[in-house]
Design an enzyme around this catalytic site. Structure first.
Site, PDB file in Angstrom:
ATOM      1  N   GLN A  86       0.832  -1.205   0.000  1.00 17.51           N
ATOM      2  CA  GLN A  86       0.000   0.000   0.000  1.00 17.51           C
ATOM      3  C   GLN A  86       0.871   1.262   0.000  1.00 17.51           C
ATOM      4  OE1 GLN A  86      -3.493  -0.054   2.724  1.00 17.51           O
ATOM      5  NE2 GLN A  86      -2.771  -2.087   3.298  1.00 17.51           N
ATOM      6  N   HIS A  90       2.247   5.215  -3.245  1.00 19.31           N
ATOM      7  CA  HIS A  90       2.479   6.662  -3.217  1.00 19.31           C
ATOM      8  C   HIS A  90       3.758   6.911  -4.002  1.00 19.31           C
ATOM      9  CE1 HIS A  90      -0.664   7.671  -0.238  1.00 19.31           C
ATOM     10  NE2 HIS A  90      -0.483   6.399   0.101  1.00 19.31           N
ATOM     11  N   GLN A  98      13.733  -3.971   2.667  1.00 21.70           N
ATOM     12  CA  GLN A  98      14.460  -5.205   2.953  1.00 21.70           C
ATOM     13  C   GLN A  98      14.121  -6.264   1.906  1.00 21.70           C
ATOM     14  OE1 GLN A  98      13.295  -7.688   6.442  1.00 21.70           O
ATOM     15  NE2 GLN A  98      15.343  -7.159   7.181  1.00 21.70           N
ATOM     16  N   ASN A 174       8.756  14.239   0.222  1.00 26.04           N
ATOM     17  CA  ASN A 174       8.745  15.667   0.485  1.00 26.04           C
ATOM     18  C   ASN A 174       7.460  16.016   1.237  1.00 26.04           C
ATOM     19  OD1 ASN A 174       6.585  16.593  -1.370  1.00 26.04           O
ATOM     20  ND2 ASN A 174       8.019  16.065  -3.016  1.00 26.04           N
ATOM     21  N   ARG A 176       4.922  17.937   0.672  1.00 24.38           N
ATOM     22  CA  ARG A 176       3.659  17.917  -0.055  1.00 24.38           C
ATOM     23  C   ARG A 176       3.159  16.489  -0.220  1.00 24.38           C
ATOM     24  NH1 ARG A 176       2.660  20.636  -6.042  1.00 24.38           N
ATOM     25  NH2 ARG A 176       0.517  21.323  -5.705  1.00 24.38           N
ATOM     26  N   HIS A 180      -0.294  14.669   1.466  1.00 21.99           N
ATOM     27  CA  HIS A 180      -1.237  13.842   0.711  1.00 21.99           C
ATOM     28  C   HIS A 180      -1.338  12.442   1.325  1.00 21.99           C
ATOM     29  CE1 HIS A 180      -3.465  12.210  -2.655  1.00 21.99           C
ATOM     30  NE2 HIS A 180      -2.558  11.284  -2.826  1.00 21.99           N
ATOM     31  N   ARG A 185      -4.097   8.256   4.435  1.00 20.63           N
ATOM     32  CA  ARG A 185      -3.796   7.123   5.311  1.00 20.63           C
ATOM     33  C   ARG A 185      -4.112   7.361   6.784  1.00 20.63           C
ATOM     34  NH1 ARG A 185      -3.775   3.111   1.617  1.00 20.63           N
ATOM     35  NH2 ARG A 185      -2.304   3.540  -0.070  1.00 20.63           N
TER      36      ARG A 185
END
Length: 247
Positions: A86, A90, A98, A174, A176, A180, A185
């Protein structure tokens, strides 16, 4: 194969984050060259409180692209492979995870969903399966090594590993992208595991850079209403439809 607990650590962030963000915002509205202002910012000639107030006010206006100049790097352990899948969706971010190809999983740690943990018979069956998986992995790895696949044994044996297998990951985003990420989340609709991780990350961001991240969190907290469709709303905030009296 013990159960692993979630741990989130902030490794580093962009130095002089407030000054850099202030300079980036000011350049958008300033006729001069912010590089000439930079030494004054570092020397404290412009108070940090004034910088933070300016940054916060501009951010509230919806202008947020300058916060991309600052990034945070986290180390996370105690999450499942399901959770990591999940996270990596992004895309404006960097990840170092790992590897199951190079790290043997002979003593695989795992994550138990709370709903399973609360039901004794479900937990018993889950843990029994984890033992079966661990045994199958070790057996396959030994067979592969004996067959001359020693350097490739891990990558072949890992095909039996479950989504519950614990993983570790380094994440850089970053500001921004982080905002988001937190919008999505930290929401109650997010899956429990990634939501817990997001809240820990947000706590560390708020401590380190409150001028930006005091605005962070689920989208509803910023809007004052739930942007989801009625059937998805958790009830914490009214939906826009409820707020406006729409039918």
């Amino acid at each position: 194969m013990p159960e692993k607990k979630l741990r989130v650590e902030l490794l580093t962030m962009t130095p002089d984050a407030l000054e850099l963000t202030y300079a980036a915002f000011r350049q958008c509205y300033h006729a001069g060259f912010v590089a000439d202002m930079w030494p004054r910012l570092l020397n404290g000639d412009i108070e940090k409180e004034k910088q933070a107030e300016f940054v916060s006010k501009v951010l509230e206006s919806g202008h947020d692209s300058p916060i991309e100049h600052v990034s945070f790097t986290f180390a996370v352990e105690g999450i499942s492979r399901a959770c990591s899948h999940q996270i990596v969706r992004h895309r404006i971010a960097s990840y170092s995870q790992q590897s199951q190809r190079y790290v043997a999983e002979n003593d695989m740690d795992f994550i138990i969903p709370p709903a399973i943990r609360r039901i004794p018979e479900a937990r018993e069956r889950f843990e029994k399966f984890m033992e079966e998986v661990g045994s199958a992995y070790r057996d396959l790895r030994e067979i592969l090594v004996a067959a001359g696949r020693e350097s490739k044994a891990n990558e072949d044996a890992r095909f039996v590993l479950p989504q519950a297998a614990e993983t570790k990951i380094v994440i850089t985003m970053n500001c921004r992208s982080l905002m988001h990420f937190f919008n999505l989340r930290c929401c109650q609709r997010a899956q429990w595991e990634v939501r817990a991780m997001a809240h820990l990350m947000l706590e560390k961001c708020k401590e380190s850079f409150p001028a930006i991240f005091r605005h962070g969190g689920a989208r509803c907290e910023q809007l004052g209403y739930c942007p989801e469709a009625d059937r998805f709303a958790c009830g914490r905030y009214p939906t826009l439809k409820e707020l406006t009296g729409q039918k």
